[in-house]
Enzyme design. Sequence first.
Site, PDB file in Angstrom:
ATOM      1  N   GLY A  28      -1.676  -5.420   3.084  1.00 50.26           N
ATOM      2  CA  GLY A  28      -2.628  -6.207   3.868  1.00 50.26           C
ATOM      3  C   GLY A  28      -3.440  -5.335   4.808  1.00 50.26           C
ATOM      4  O   GLY A  28      -3.549  -4.131   4.606  1.00 50.26           O
ATOM      5  N   LEU A  30      -6.609  -5.355   5.016  1.00 51.20           N
ATOM      6  CA  LEU A  30      -7.456  -4.791   3.962  1.00 51.20           C
ATOM      7  C   LEU A  30      -8.754  -4.205   4.521  1.00 51.20           C
ATOM      8  O   LEU A  30      -9.318  -4.720   5.482  1.00 51.20           O
ATOM      9  CB  LEU A  30      -7.789  -5.876   2.933  1.00 51.20           C
ATOM     10  CG  LEU A  30      -6.580  -6.529   2.255  1.00 51.20           C
ATOM     11  CD1 LEU A  30      -7.052  -7.556   1.235  1.00 51.20           C
ATOM     12  CD2 LEU A  30      -5.676  -5.497   1.587  1.00 51.20           C
ATOM     13  N   GLU A  32     -12.350  -1.446   3.171  1.00 50.52           N
ATOM     14  CA  GLU A  32     -13.198  -1.125   2.012  1.00 50.52           C
ATOM     15  C   GLU A  32     -12.483  -0.264   0.961  1.00 50.52           C
ATOM     16  O   GLU A  32     -12.839  -0.288  -0.209  1.00 50.52           O
ATOM     17  CB  GLU A  32     -14.502  -0.450   2.465  1.00 50.52           C
ATOM     18  CG  GLU A  32     -15.510  -1.423   3.064  1.00 50.52           C
ATOM     19  CD  GLU A  32     -15.838  -2.602   2.135  1.00 50.52           C
ATOM     20  OE1 GLU A  32     -16.035  -2.381   0.926  1.00 50.52           O
ATOM     21  OE2 GLU A  32     -15.863  -3.749   2.625  1.00 50.52           O
ATOM     22  N   HIS A  34      -9.315  -0.615   0.011  1.00 52.38           N
ATOM     23  CA  HIS A  34      -8.634  -1.582  -0.864  1.00 52.38           C
ATOM     24  C   HIS A  34      -9.657  -2.306  -1.745  1.00 52.38           C
ATOM     25  O   HIS A  34      -9.420  -2.514  -2.931  1.00 52.38           O
ATOM     26  CB  HIS A  34      -7.906  -2.648  -0.031  1.00 52.38           C
ATOM     27  CG  HIS A  34      -6.803  -2.129   0.834  1.00 52.38           C
ATOM     28  ND1 HIS A  34      -6.868  -2.141   2.207  1.00 52.38           N
ATOM     29  CD2 HIS A  34      -5.597  -1.605   0.512  1.00 52.38           C
ATOM     30  CE1 HIS A  34      -5.744  -1.648   2.695  1.00 52.38           C
ATOM     31  NE2 HIS A  34      -4.964  -1.309   1.704  1.00 52.38           N
ATOM     32  N   GLY A 144      -4.716   4.244  -4.668  1.00 57.82           N
ATOM     33  CA  GLY A 144      -5.743   5.112  -4.061  1.00 57.82           C
ATOM     34  C   GLY A 144      -5.261   6.557  -3.960  1.00 57.82           C
ATOM     35  O   GLY A 144      -4.080   6.808  -3.679  1.00 57.82           O
ATOM     36  N   GLN A 145      -6.174   7.491  -4.152  1.00 58.12           N
ATOM     37  CA  GLN A 145      -5.849   8.927  -4.095  1.00 58.12           C
ATOM     38  C   GLN A 145      -5.314   9.351  -2.717  1.00 58.12           C
ATOM     39  O   GLN A 145      -4.609  10.334  -2.601  1.00 58.12           O
ATOM     40  CB  GLN A 145      -7.110   9.731  -4.474  1.00 58.12           C
ATOM     41  CG  GLN A 145      -7.015  11.228  -4.300  1.00 58.12           C
ATOM     42  CD  GLN A 145      -5.894  11.869  -5.134  1.00 58.12           C
ATOM     43  OE1 GLN A 145      -5.551  11.384  -6.213  1.00 58.12           O
ATOM     44  NE2 GLN A 145      -5.316  12.939  -4.614  1.00 58.12           N
ATOM     45  N   ASP A 147      -2.955   8.267  -1.071  1.00 57.53           N
ATOM     46  CA  ASP A 147      -1.487   8.315  -1.098  1.00 57.53           C
ATOM     47  C   ASP A 147      -1.029   9.144  -2.299  1.00 57.53           C
ATOM     48  O   ASP A 147      -0.313   8.656  -3.180  1.00 57.53           O
ATOM     49  CB  ASP A 147      -0.926   6.893  -1.167  1.00 57.53           C
ATOM     50  CG  ASP A 147      -1.252   6.110   0.088  1.00 57.53           C
ATOM     51  OD1 ASP A 147      -0.882   6.566   1.176  1.00 57.53           O
ATOM     52  OD2 ASP A 147      -1.904   5.053  -0.023  1.00 57.53           O
ATOM     53  N   GLN A 150       2.755   9.329  -3.024  1.00 55.78           N
ATOM     54  CA  GLN A 150       3.218   8.000  -3.447  1.00 55.78           C
ATOM     55  C   GLN A 150       2.853   7.764  -4.921  1.00 55.78           C
ATOM     56  O   GLN A 150       3.635   7.215  -5.691  1.00 55.78           O
ATOM     57  CB  GLN A 150       2.591   6.939  -2.555  1.00 55.78           C
ATOM     58  CG  GLN A 150       2.780   5.509  -3.043  1.00 55.78           C
ATOM     59  CD  GLN A 150       2.325   4.485  -2.022  1.00 55.78           C
ATOM     60  OE1 GLN A 150       3.006   4.242  -1.048  1.00 55.78           O
ATOM     61  NE2 GLN A 150       1.171   3.868  -2.242  1.00 55.78           N
TER      62      GLN A 150
HETATM   63  O1  PAF Z   1       0.335   1.981  -0.270  1.00 57.29           O
HETATM   64  C1  PAF Z   1       0.785   0.903   0.174  1.00 57.29           C
HETATM   65  O2  PAF Z   1       0.077   0.077   0.751  1.00 57.29           O
HETATM   66  C2  PAF Z   1       2.260   0.605  -0.006  1.00 57.29           C
HETATM   67  O3  PAF Z   1       3.032   1.758   0.082  1.00 57.29           O
HETATM   68  C3  PAF Z   1       2.575  -0.181  -1.295  1.00 57.29           C
HETATM   69  C4  PAF Z   1       2.225   0.617  -2.546  1.00 57.29           C
HETATM   70  C5  PAF Z   1       1.797  -1.491  -1.291  1.00 57.29           C
HETATM   71  C6  PAF Z   1       4.069  -0.507  -1.358  1.00 57.29           C
HETATM   72  O4  PAF Z   1       4.475  -1.262  -0.262  1.00 57.29           O
END
Ligand code: PAF
Length: 273
Positions: A28, A30, A32, A34, A144-145, A147, A150
Amino acid sequence: MEVITTVADFRGATRSVERPMSLTPTMGALHEGHISLIQRAQEENQTSVVSIFVNPAQFGPSEDFGRYPREMEHDLNLLHGTGVDFIFAPSTVEMYPEGFKTHIEVEQISEKMEGSYRPNHFRGVATIVCKLLSIIRPDRLYLGQKDAQQNLVIKRLNNDLNLGVEIVVCPTVREPDGLALSSRNQYLNPEERKAATVLHRALLLAEESGRTNPSDIKRDMIALIESEPLARIDYVSIVDADSLDKLGEFDGHALVALAVYIGDTRLIDNVLI
Ligand code: PAF
């Protein structure tokens, strides 16, 4: 756009949707960044899903779970304009009911960079992403790049558990002065907001440096960041973009990544070179 809060309702509502179906997972607040992922997902899929869930399992005890921005009304207004089909916004108890005991550990890649400063962070991320994929069953996942680590953890999880999802990584969206968009930018006061451009300036220095030795580049980046009084470095890493192993020479596929506190706000950013 249908907002669904339980697993059972989600499964019922999406049983016979047109495929391919996308998932853009979010916590959440959110922005631009996202929206750019969601728009790409919309363009490339017949059905699109956005999840909104502030996942307690990925925050450490002294991190910002309590104050992480929760802006459901603002988020839904923004999403209305995108044409997304389903919002999955479960409660904490829906995702972690009493008795919940299963966690996903992606070894090695989770322990480096972010992992050495945020010990159980990627365990929390891998667990929730695995649950979201199993509930939503998308064909494609949009990330998104910004992260970068991740994304590697999620790719490993997807491969190792044969989840069969196509992972699409989209470019980082930046403010005109280079600051990467992040929900945490709203913690910054005006003075900190100005100081926060030092992350991108340090990454540009790496990109534009004619040097080939990562230690030299790192030294220049650290000196630049330390010249900003509000900045405190967690790490500056120049690593192989796939394994996150340290690089001897600066050639080929390098990820330059950093985590820096600006005041009390911890920001991350990276570039691929
Ligand atoms: O990048 C994020 O917003 C979070 O780490 C994710 C991938 C939604 C997991 O909670």
